[in-house]
Design an enzyme around this catalytic site. Structure first.
Site, PDB file in Angstrom:
ATOM      1  N   SER A  84       4.065  -3.336 -13.757  1.00 40.30           N
ATOM      2  CA  SER A  84       3.315  -2.921 -12.573  1.00 40.30           C
ATOM      3  C   SER A  84       3.162  -4.014 -11.523  1.00 40.30           C
ATOM      4  O   SER A  84       3.109  -3.725 -10.331  1.00 40.30           O
ATOM      5  CB  SER A  84       1.928  -2.429 -12.979  1.00 40.30           C
ATOM      6  OG  SER A  84       1.272  -3.410 -13.748  1.00 40.30           O
TER       7      SER A  84
ATOM      8  N   ASP B 250      -7.887  -3.365  -8.763  1.00 37.03           N
ATOM      9  CA  ASP B 250      -8.363  -2.210  -9.532  1.00 37.03           C
ATOM     10  C   ASP B 250      -8.800  -2.577 -10.946  1.00 37.03           C
ATOM     11  O   ASP B 250      -8.890  -1.718 -11.810  1.00 37.03           O
ATOM     12  CB  ASP B 250      -7.268  -1.132  -9.579  1.00 37.03           C
ATOM     13  CG  ASP B 250      -5.988  -1.661 -10.223  1.00 37.03           C
ATOM     14  OD1 ASP B 250      -5.995  -2.802 -10.721  1.00 37.03           O
ATOM     15  OD2 ASP B 250      -4.978  -0.927 -10.233  1.00 37.03           O
TER      16      ASP B 250
ATOM     17  N   HIS C  24      -4.889  -5.149 -11.644  1.00 30.71           N
ATOM     18  CA  HIS C  24      -3.913  -5.703 -10.703  1.00 30.71           C
ATOM     19  C   HIS C  24      -4.594  -6.477  -9.576  1.00 30.71           C
ATOM     20  O   HIS C  24      -5.745  -6.189  -9.240  1.00 30.71           O
ATOM     21  CB  HIS C  24      -3.061  -4.573 -10.129  1.00 30.71           C
ATOM     22  CG  HIS C  24      -2.429  -3.738 -11.199  1.00 30.71           C
ATOM     23  ND1 HIS C  24      -2.919  -2.499 -11.559  1.00 30.71           N
ATOM     24  CD2 HIS C  24      -1.393  -4.000 -12.017  1.00 30.71           C
ATOM     25  CE1 HIS C  24      -2.187  -2.020 -12.558  1.00 30.71           C
ATOM     26  NE2 HIS C  24      -1.261  -2.908 -12.863  1.00 30.71           N
TER      27      HIS C  24
END
Ligand SMILES: *[C@@H]1O[C@H](CO)[C@@H](O)[C@H](O)[C@H]1NC(C)=O
Ligand SMILES: *[C@@H]1O[C@H](CO)[C@@H](O)[C@H](O)[C@H]1NC(C)=O
Ligand SMILES: *[C@@H]1O[C@H](CO)[C@@H](O)[C@H](O)[C@H]1NC(C)=O
Length: 410
Positions: free
Chosen positions: A69, A375, A378
């Site tokens: 990610s 979040d 991240h």
């Protein structure tokens, strides 16, 4: 394939350099060292090559990225689900398939090298791959995932070996498509691009965190690290055999400072800045093994440039000196809901949750540009930019090569 003349040149440099280092200490040999050094310079001035570290900026024709990610620019979103607003708000003005409010380190990398943003290999709606491709997806691991794979679970099926086989396919098929000429040719990289491209890696975090969330103990997770790192090395070797030569490898971020980890393991002992000690030590353990593995690969592949980039240390300065660096509340998620760290597993950024009978949207904090965690898992665009500026200088790399010089040998 790399040009033959370049290979001969690099072998000659290597040979001459090793000669000058094989007689240390003896004064008689100092003359020999000086002689060899001068012939290196003469060789350089006559052939246009330089064995001495060159300071000319690189023109990478392409970047190929592998990861999870932290560097996914739309692969997971194309294959499975798009993130919801406020993802993407800061830079793109809408969700852009990135787990961030804006740009990622890989985006700042291509901007810095004057290349367009990387299209994800899986994104069939954005197909200009002439300057590279991104194989990263959210939740990817180095090893075959042990957690359940989407749609049953959360893990991505696109683990590192699969990303590398996708690259192998990409390399072959892009050349077949190029031969059709016209617009097809302009959408695919040239054959010589593959040896000159920069190959970037940002993966490993999920191998550790997915195991932790499967309730493995820290001791069990530590025991798995050598095997995880071996799998990583195997993939580098595979890419080398496919023609990759320039490798830029990020180490693991300080996971013990993440709101997700701090919330999930509330009794973990904290360090002086409030990060969970044991979980950061886990990341450091992985990083030490990774660094050693890359040192071994450098010996095995003297024609490759393999840079280990200490992203951990660059980011950790956001927790030790947030204010000095223009940030605040580094341990608290910007987009989240609940608890000390503004994070809850059932209150993910962008989702609608029910609180006391009322539906509310889990939204962004007022000013993501001064926040570290986007979040809970991240980083914000601001933190990514901060980290990129530090690591691209070469000050956090081993060997200490700046990004713009990473095309030069060593
Ligand atoms: C694809 O991108 C390259 C590099 O940016 C550009 O030169 C080329 O024109 C683009 N192709 C198309 C069809 O847009
Ligand atoms: C891990 O342990 C917690 C608490 O004991 C439990 O609720 C959860 O279901 C377990 N998770 C897995 C994947 O076994
Ligand atoms: C790199 O480190 C050197 C020496 O500490 C420092 O002078 C320089 O400003 C640093 N460069 C960047 C871009 O941080």
């Amino acid at each position: 394939m790399m040009k033959k003349s370049v290979i001969y040149h690099q072998l000659l440099c290597l040979f001459l350099t090793s000669l000058s280092f094989s007689f240390p200490g003896k004064s008689m040999d100092r003359t020999r060292t000086i002689f060899i050094f001068l012939s290196l310079l003469l060789y350089g001035s006559t052939t246009g090559f330089s064995c001495v570290f060159s300071s000319e900026s690189c023109r990478f024709p392409a970047i190929f990225n592998f990861g999870a990610s932290n560097s996914d620019t739309g692969g997971f979103a194309a294959a499975f689900f798009q993130p919801k607003p406020p993802y993407g708000d800061t830079f793109f003005g809408m969700p852009s398939g990135r787990a961030c409010d804006g740009r990622l380190i890989v985006d700042f990398t291509v901007e810095n090298l004057d290349l367009p943003f990387l299209s994800s290999y899986l994104n069939s709606l954005a197909i200009n791959f002439s300057h590279g491709a991104n194989f990263a997806t959210v939740s990817s691991t180095i090893r075959l995932p042990t957690a359940d794979v989407i749609p049953q679970g959360q893990a991505s099926p696109f683990y590192l070996s699969l990303q590398c086989s996708q690259f192998a396919q990409f390399k072959n098929r892009s050349q077949i498509i190029r031969r059709q000429g016209g617009i097809y040719a302009s959408l695919m990289p040239r054959e010589e691009t593959f040896a000159k491209a920069l190959y970037t890696f940002d993966i490993g975090q999920n191998d550790l965190t997915q195991s932790l969330f499967l309730n493995m103990t820290i001791v069990q997770v530590i025991a798995a690290i050598p095997d995880i790192v071996n799998h990583f090395s195997d993939n580098i070797k595979n890419l080398y055999s496919l023609g990759a030569r320039l490798f830029w490898v990020y180490n693991m971020r300080p996971i013990g400072c993440f709101p997700q980890i701090l919330t999930s393991f509330p009794s973990a002992k904290k360090d002086s800045v409030g990060c969970a000690k044991l979980y950061n030590r886990l990341a450091q353990r992985f990083n030490a093994e990774l660094k050693n593995a890359l040192a071994r690969l450098r010996i095995e592949f003297p024609l490759a440039t393999i840079v280990y980039v200490d992203l951990y240390s660059a980011l950790y300065s956001l927790y030790t000196h947030p204010t000095k660096n223009g940030f605040e509340r580094p341990l608290v998620a910007c987009c989240g809901y609940g608890g000390k760290y503004n994070y809850g597993r059932d209150a993910a950024c962008g989702e609608t949750i029910n609180v006391n009978g009322k539906n509310i949207m889990v939204g962004s904090c007022k000013d993501p540009s001064v926040r570290v965690s986007w979040d809970g898992v991240h980083f914000t665009e601001a933190a990514n930019k901060f980290a990129f500026d530090l690591v691209s200088s070469g000050n956090f790399s081993n060997p200490p090569i700046p990004l713009k010089l990473a095309c030069h040998h060593r």
